[in-house]
Motif scaffolding. Structure first.
Motif, short mmCIF file in Angstrom:
data_model
loop_
_atom_site.label_atom_id
_atom_site.label_comp_id
_atom_site.label_asym_id
_atom_site.label_seq_id
_atom_site.Cartn_x
_atom_site.Cartn_y
_atom_site.Cartn_z
N ILE A 237 18.39 39.00 -12.00
CA ILE A 237 17.17 38.89 -12.81
C ILE A 237 15.96 39.06 -11.91
CG2 ILE A 237 15.86 37.44 -14.40
CD1 ILE A 237 18.44 35.94 -15.03
N PHE A 238 15.12 40.03 -12.26
CA PHE A 238 13.87 40.28 -11.55
C PHE A 238 12.74 40.15 -12.57
CE2 PHE A 238 17.18 42.76 -9.41
CZ PHE A 238 17.05 42.28 -8.11
N GLU A 239 11.99 39.06 -12.44
CA GLU A 239 10.97 38.71 -13.43
C GLU A 239 11.64 38.61 -14.80
OE1 GLU A 239 7.83 41.55 -13.03
OE2 GLU A 239 7.13 40.69 -11.14
N ASN A 240 11.34 39.51 -15.72
CA ASN A 240 11.94 39.44 -17.06
C ASN A 240 13.00 40.52 -17.28
OD1 ASN A 240 10.26 37.28 -17.84
ND2 ASN A 240 8.59 38.69 -18.34
N HIS A 241 13.41 41.17 -16.22
CA HIS A 241 14.38 42.26 -16.34
C HIS A 241 15.76 41.80 -15.88
CE1 HIS A 241 11.27 45.21 -17.24
NE2 HIS A 241 10.55 44.73 -16.23
N TYR A 242 16.74 42.06 -16.72
CA TYR A 242 18.14 41.77 -16.41
C TYR A 242 18.78 43.07 -15.92
CZ TYR A 242 17.69 37.25 -18.73
OH TYR A 242 17.31 35.96 -19.06
N VAL A 243 19.28 43.06 -14.69
CA VAL A 243 19.69 44.30 -14.04
C VAL A 243 21.15 44.21 -13.58
CG1 VAL A 243 19.22 45.94 -12.18
CG2 VAL A 243 17.32 44.69 -13.26
N VAL A 244 21.92 45.26 -13.90
CA VAL A 244 23.27 45.44 -13.36
C VAL A 244 23.22 46.65 -12.44
CG1 VAL A 244 25.67 46.01 -13.88
CG2 VAL A 244 24.43 44.41 -15.34
N THR A 245 23.74 46.51 -11.23
CA THR A 245 23.73 47.60 -10.26
C THR A 245 25.17 47.98 -9.92
OG1 THR A 245 21.69 46.74 -9.30
CG2 THR A 245 22.94 48.33 -7.98
N GLY A 246 25.40 49.28 -9.77
CA GLY A 246 26.75 49.73 -9.42
C GLY A 246 26.77 51.19 -9.04
N PHE A 247 27.96 51.73 -8.98
CA PHE A 247 28.14 53.12 -8.59
C PHE A 247 28.88 53.88 -9.69
CE2 PHE A 247 27.59 50.89 -4.60
CZ PHE A 247 26.75 51.73 -3.89
N VAL A 248 28.45 55.13 -9.87
CA VAL A 248 29.04 56.02 -10.87
C VAL A 248 29.27 57.38 -10.20
CG1 VAL A 248 28.60 57.27 -13.04
CG2 VAL A 248 27.95 54.85 -12.82
N PRO A 249 30.41 58.03 -10.45
CA PRO A 249 30.61 59.38 -9.91
C PRO A 249 29.45 60.29 -10.30
CG PRO A 249 32.67 58.56 -10.79
CD PRO A 249 31.62 57.55 -11.16
N THR A 250 28.95 61.05 -9.35
CA THR A 250 27.77 61.90 -9.58
C THR A 250 27.96 62.81 -10.79
OG1 THR A 250 27.27 61.87 -7.22
CG2 THR A 250 26.27 63.62 -8.52
N SER A 251 29.16 63.36 -10.94
CA SER A 251 29.41 64.29 -12.04
C SER A 251 29.44 63.60 -13.40
CB SER A 251 30.74 65.01 -11.82
OG SER A 251 31.80 64.08 -11.71
N ASP A 252 29.50 62.25 -13.42
CA ASP A 252 29.62 61.53 -14.69
C ASP A 252 28.36 60.74 -15.05
OD1 ASP A 252 32.29 62.35 -15.07
OD2 ASP A 252 33.02 60.73 -13.77
N VAL A 253 27.27 60.95 -14.32
CA VAL A 253 26.06 60.17 -14.57
C VAL A 253 25.54 60.39 -15.99
CG1 VAL A 253 23.62 59.92 -13.96
CG2 VAL A 253 25.35 60.02 -12.16
#
Length: 608
Positions: A237-253
């Motif tokens: 949580i950054f201020e009022n933003h709920y954030v999920v971070t991760g990795f995705v194959p470039t071809s599937d973005v």
């Protein structure tokens, strides 16, 4: 035939939509999520979403209730009802009280399936009513078939019986008698070896049926909430933003972004270098032929994201070495059929490897002129194709043995040099210049080992050529050995560090002397290790010679001996050759260029 390129993605939304965002993440086919603790730090003023997960306890309680009464808890595909925590706790308290009576009255764990069938037949009389009778007592159990015949001969009006179920060994009965004669009836049935089965005090199925729908609904809701709460570990949580971070194959973005259509969620791709604290996961990408060999690579260690994927090299060298050692056209053909069939049926990677090494086994079997151990059947073919007297390669010829062993060492030397080249490429990618220039698997080692091979080869071709002179030995032998010796201080010098060893020059020289001696010795032992390739060629041919000799000796039983002998050799020799080839891969090749240590790409859906 590489490591899949990744994009770092951040998925963000506000508090009112974060649960829907997590649901989309949970079902994603492309996202490898990173724990929020890896993202949050003092500099970005973030915090981890931390909410007590009471639903985990609810799920465990429901499972325990189901286990105690023999009811399997299963989630529905969709949630029909939602519940407050107070409603769930009140419901759990109620069913625990109700099902305590059920679990105390039903000894389901001690009942056989036939006992259950008998109870099911008896259920029509209503268990509760049977126990509530004031003047009549009931009993049930299983009688041996021999006792049933004796029971039929007894004419007694003090009790009546009814058949519930029967097998070849037992008949299940229920009897009824007055309370006055209950002891007499029990004594008589004991004499007939009746194995008593307790009649339940309540009908558990009726009680379970009353609660089944609500149990399933509550369990479905709690299980869904529990899964959702388990995803909180990925939310920062950054201020009022709920954030999920991760990795995705470039071809599937783009496909990944499409998974959030219709939801107020922002998906932003970034370069993995933007978050140096995060290590991108490794997802191997190989074609159909080489994909099964990923198993051997991951057994050793998964390659790091920024390293190379050795799967293709492993596949090529494994097939080559196995085919040389297990060369038989017929047996190789059976390996192809069996391996590809089992791979298609079971998706087993080891079966896929068997199918592929069978191809090289067929090739070298043709070159050796061997078909199921028969060394003569392909002679006409070889004579026509290669214009030779008998066969192109006669493994059983005693004059060929030395050539075979020398060839095996040469193959090993070529593979060692190849792995050195691969290592140099890897060190360039890693920007480890000391390892590139001064190590036994770098430029210095390549020059040293390559010169020895050239010198030996040229001497064999032209005995009059002398390459063992100072003009050759100093630059190609002396200099590499000096570089091996001073690898550590030279590397520190290139990195701008102090070249003085931590333990002083005395300890350094003593330790390094033995290390260099071990390096020089390893070049010899590694090269000689490939003698096993030639040895197993001879071993396989020798075992098949024994089989063919037994076929000739057994007359009419020859075909049976032929089949059994071939299957035995395929199983035993194939297993040994497979293990020895894998040993060469790991100890003689991987150790020169491969470090591993990669992080596996795991979908958030499978991780949860």
């Amino acid at each position: 035939m590489s490591i899949t390129k990744m994009k770092l993605v951040s998925i963000s939304t506000d508090e009112s939509n974060y649960e829907e965002m997590l649901k989309r993440c949970e079902t994603s086919k492309y996202l490898h999520a990173e724990n929020a603790t890896s993202i949050v730090n003092e500099d970005n003023a973030g915090r981890v979403l931390s909410v007590e997960n009471v639903y985990s306890d609810y799920v465990n309680t429901l499972k325990n209730i189901g286990h105690s009464i023999g009811f399997e808890m299963k989630s529905k595909p969709t949630i029909d009802k939602t519940y407050t925590n107070e409603e769930i706790e009140a419901f759990l308290k109620n069913v625990e009280e109700q099902f305590k009576v059920v679990s105390d009255s039903v000894e389901s764990n001690s009942l056989t399936s036939d006992d259950e069938i008998a109870l099911e037949t008896l259920r029509v009389l209503d268990f509760t009513s049977m126990h509530d009778c004031q003047y009549i007592s009931f009993g049930m159990g299983r009688l041996p078939i021999e006792s049933v015949k004796k029971l039929n001969l007894i004419q007694d009006t003090k009790f009546i019986t009814a058949k519930l179920h029967q097998t070849s060994q037992y008949q299940w009965i229920v009897y009824a008698t007055s309370n006055t004669h209950v002891r007499e009836a029990k004594k008589m049935f004991d004499g007939l070896y009746l194995e008593e089965i307790k009649i339940p005090t309540v009908d558990s199925k009726k009680i379970i049926a009353q609660y089944e729908e609500e149990l399933t609904n509550v369990y479905t809701y709690c299980e869904e909430r529990n899964r959702l709460y388990s995803l909180h570990q990925y939310v920062a949580i950054f201020e009022n933003h709920y954030v999920v971070t991760g990795f995705v194959p470039t071809s599937d973005v783009d496909k990944f972004k499409a998974e959030f259509n219709g939801v107020d969620v922002k998906v932003e791709p970034h370069n993995p270098d933007d978050a140096p604290q995060l290590t991108p996961p490794t997802l191997l990408k190989n074609n159909w032929f080489f994909r099964p060999f990923e198993m051997f690579v991951t057994m050793y260690s998964l390659p790091a994201y920024r390293d190379i994927d050795p799967t293709v090299f492993v596949g090529l060298t494994y097939c080559l070495l196995f085919g040389i050692m297990f060369g038989d056209l017929g047996q190789g053909f059976l390996l192809v059929l069996a391996g590809l069939f089992l791979e298609k049926k079971s998706r087993n990677k080891l079966a896929g490897i068997v199918g592929r090494v069978g191809l090289t086994s067929m090739f070298f079997g043709f070159m050796y002129g061997s078909v199921f151990g028969n060394e003569e059947i392909l002679i006409p073919v070889h004579q026509g194709l290669f214009n030779v007297h008998e066969k192109l390669i006669n493994v059983m010829d005693g004059n060929f043995t030395m050539t075979l062993l020398i060839t095996a060492v040469v193959i090993g030397a070529v593979l060692i040099l190849t792995t050195m080249l691969i290592n140099m490429y890897v060190q360039i990618k890693r920007k480890k210049w000391g390892e590139l220039l001064f190590s036994q698997n770098g430029v210095a080692g390549f020059v040293f080992y390559g010169f020895i091979l050239v010198a030996v080869g040229m001497t064999m071709i032209n005995p009059g050529l002398n390459m063992l002179t100072p003009a050759w030995l100093i630059p190609f032998i002396g200099v590499p050995i000096v570089l091996f010796f001073f690898k550590e201080p030279l590397t520190h010098l290139m990195e701008g560090k102090s070249i003085k060893p931590h333990g002083g020059w005395g300890n350094f020289c003593l330790e390094t002397f033995f290390e260099v001696f071990e390096i020089l010795l390893s070049f010899v032992t590694n090269s000689m290790s490939y003698l096993r390739v030639g040895g197993f060629v001879l071993s396989h041919a020798g075992m098949m010679l024994v089989v063919m000799t037994l076929v000739e000796m057994t007359g009419n039983a020859g075909p049976v001996v032929f089949v059994i002998g071939n299957l035995f050799v395929m199983a035993l020799e194939g297993l040994i050759v497979g293990i020895q080839t894998l040993r060469l891969e790991y100890y003689e090749m991987f150790s020169r260029y491969f470090e591993g240590g990669g992080k596996k790409f795991i979908l958030i859906s499978s991780d949860n």
